[in-house]
Design an enzyme around this catalytic site. Sequence first.
Site, mmCIF file in Angstrom:
data_model
loop_
_atom_site.group_PDB
_atom_site.id
_atom_site.type_symbol
_atom_site.label_atom_id
_atom_site.label_comp_id
_atom_site.label_asym_id
_atom_site.label_seq_id
_atom_site.Cartn_x
_atom_site.Cartn_y
_atom_site.Cartn_z
ATOM 1 C CD GLU A 1 -3.159 0.820 2.061
ATOM 2 O OE1 GLU A 1 -3.377 -0.350 2.443
ATOM 3 O OE2 GLU A 1 -3.918 1.771 2.320
ATOM 4 N NE ARG A 2 -2.388 5.136 -0.228
ATOM 5 C CZ ARG A 2 -3.339 5.483 -1.092
ATOM 6 N NH1 ARG A 2 -3.066 5.649 -2.361
ATOM 7 N NH2 ARG A 2 -4.581 5.637 -0.686
ATOM 8 C CG ASN B 1 -5.306 -0.351 5.902
ATOM 9 O OD1 ASN B 1 -5.856 0.117 6.903
ATOM 10 N ND2 ASN B 1 -5.013 0.389 4.847
ATOM 11 C CE LYS C 1 -6.154 2.591 8.870
ATOM 12 N NZ LYS C 1 -5.729 2.804 7.453
ATOM 13 C CD GLU D 1 -7.715 5.753 6.140
ATOM 14 O OE1 GLU D 1 -6.893 4.841 5.990
ATOM 15 O OE2 GLU D 1 -7.564 6.891 5.669
ATOM 16 N NE ARG E 1 -0.694 3.897 11.652
ATOM 17 C CZ ARG E 1 -1.408 4.287 10.604
ATOM 18 N NH1 ARG E 1 -2.646 3.871 10.442
ATOM 19 N NH2 ARG E 1 -0.900 5.110 9.705
ATOM 20 C CG ASP F 1 -3.012 10.785 5.210
ATOM 21 O OD1 ASP F 1 -2.067 10.296 5.846
ATOM 22 O OD2 ASP F 1 -3.676 10.151 4.371
ATOM 23 C CD GLU G 1 2.105 6.312 10.906
ATOM 24 O OE1 GLU G 1 1.616 5.781 11.939
ATOM 25 O OE2 GLU G 1 1.540 6.265 9.802
ATOM 26 C CD GLU H 1 -0.759 8.060 0.974
ATOM 27 O OE1 GLU H 1 -0.196 7.699 2.020
ATOM 28 O OE2 GLU H 1 -1.993 8.093 0.836
ATOM 29 C CD GLU I 1 5.419 24.402 1.155
ATOM 30 O OE1 GLU I 1 6.651 24.443 1.349
ATOM 31 O OE2 GLU I 1 4.584 24.832 1.974
#
Length: 660
Positions: A147-148, A189, A271, A275, A308, A347, A369, A375, A494
């Site tokens: 993931e990511r 997840n 987690k 989500e 988390r 996030d 974290e 991502e 940015e």
Amino acid sequence: NEDGYDLWLRYHLVADSNLLSRYRDAFTHIVVQGNHVVLRSAGAELARGLSGLLGRSIPVRDQIGKSAVVVGTKVDNTLGPEGFTIKRRTDRVEITGAGERGALYGAFRFLQQLQRQRPLERLDLTDRPASPLRMLNHWDNLNRSIERGYAGKSIFVWDELPGLRERYVDYARLLASVGINHTVINNVNASAEFLRSERLPGLAALAGVLRSWGVRLWLSANYAAPITLTADQPSPITVADPLDTRVQQWWQDKIDEIYRLIPDFGGFLVKANSEGQPGPLDYGRTHAEGANMLADRLAAYDGKLVWRSFVHEGFDDWAEYEYRVFHPLDGQFHANAVVQTKNGPIDFQVREPVNPLFGGLPRTNQMIELQVTQEYTGHSTHLCYLVPEWKSILGFQTHTGTGSGPTVADIVTGLAYDQENVGMAGVVNLGDDRDWTGYQLGAANTHGFARLAWNPKLSADEIVTDWIELTFGGDRQVVSVLKAIMLRSWSTYESYTSPLGMGYLTYPLGSHFAPAPTTTQNLSHHTTAEGTGFDRTAATGSGFTGLYAEHWQDIYGSLANCPDELLLFMHWVPYTHRLRSGKTMIQHIYDSHFDGYERVVEFRRAWGRLAGRVDQARYADIAATFDAHVIEAERWRDTIVSYFYGFSRIVPTGTGWLQL
Ligand code: GCW
């Protein structure tokens, strides 16, 4: 072969021939004092490294002779459990750790000094890590997707375990080389499958490899695992309520089983109720109750539970939710439980204010974290060196204690509240691509995260110089050109993706790569024909600014005092509002996007000047990344500029615009 596989662990022949002969005289063999597996790893690494650097075999011997490199341990209370000293004596070098891990870290540091061609006179040093928990989080799934992740598939070939691959050793070396001592190998997840009994011997084999290099293995746990893993039993467990005795017993048995196989198992990362993940709230319990049930069972084994705080469902403003849920729980988490909090309240955007939970949980062990995998910062296409961002976060003065302190770094190193179960977690960018990180320069973020976890006081300049010299050698031109590019890359990204702190201009349900500002109306901005931004003030907006200490409430809450880089995060502002620079807000948005794009073009040009100074394979690979980066930066520029032009209908002023 120059395919990037060695990362910063490149033990190539020392280029300076005078220094090479001095090194050759000074280091002829290695002696490992002690039989601990980690010390043996240190000996093996020294043999490998010195043999490469000196271009001749440097063996490990039993007896100390002239010009020995001696590695071992000695009780030293000033070094902490993981510190080390490197000392040059008349006829030998001594690398001494207070514990085995310290000795290993000393061995790597010694080799790095040689890679960077430091004169013999300057090899002495003493060092120790600032944070106790220096941890990687892999978001790796059972099917080896990540993931990511933008660097291929998972390094870990789950279905082949307990069969081991050589790459696991290189992975462990890579972690140890920069002082990482904990790793969570599967996605938060989490699939409950990772806890299935049939899987555990395989994971134990992997833990064995890591153990030799001083790294403890952790697992992300699915909170509903008792339900999933008893589903096929005669009387399955149908709840995951932390106060249910069958649930508790199930976890107790599982934890006992894990520790029988992995005696140094680190613990669980969870987690929960975020989500769509299951958690204690499903049964009317709090996050603290949910965490403590697991923490208590891990405690007997010296295991820890990391929980988390990333939850964002429910409130109008995502930014507030975490604080509102977790702040009231301060003081309720047990001693071996740790709350892991993302750096910002949203996030992992390229710019966010510091999460108000830092300073808001003084009676809770806390880890920060950070996201090493890019991502929201360009995947493996946009160069974005994140150390300058992380430095600004770690240096943030919360003003929640005495004076202006504590800083975020004070909190995560344990200084602020005298804690030991604190530290830094990096959601890592590693995969099975040959170069590990998907693009060669991405490894600088992996290295930089670890170096900061070791010592948050190091400057971005020092860290990036270290990385460049280890990775590309000491050519002055290469170091200075690449350093300038790297250190400007974060602010450049940015400038063409996130005007004045707005953040989140990419489709929320997508890959988080391409610009899609229409899809985050209300999430990160309220754009109209008159202006844009997000009013998060306590006076007229969501109230988010009220979560900070008074000092920051005053600054963030005031349009006049709010720093430009967070203006549109904290305030809704008309397009004609004048910034400190004298420019209007809309003109700033236009200009910064065009400037940012130009800077990327300049990065590519500057890299081009290094042709011939970097080996052809890596040179060309990086040049190709910059080609793609330019195209994607242009896409961002044009999408964001036309979006705000579309609403404001204010024509940009200045030179160059009419020709577009
Ligand atoms: O924003 C989200 C990411 C998810 C991630 C989540 C989290 C692991 O897009 O991919 O899930 O953050 O941090 O839990």
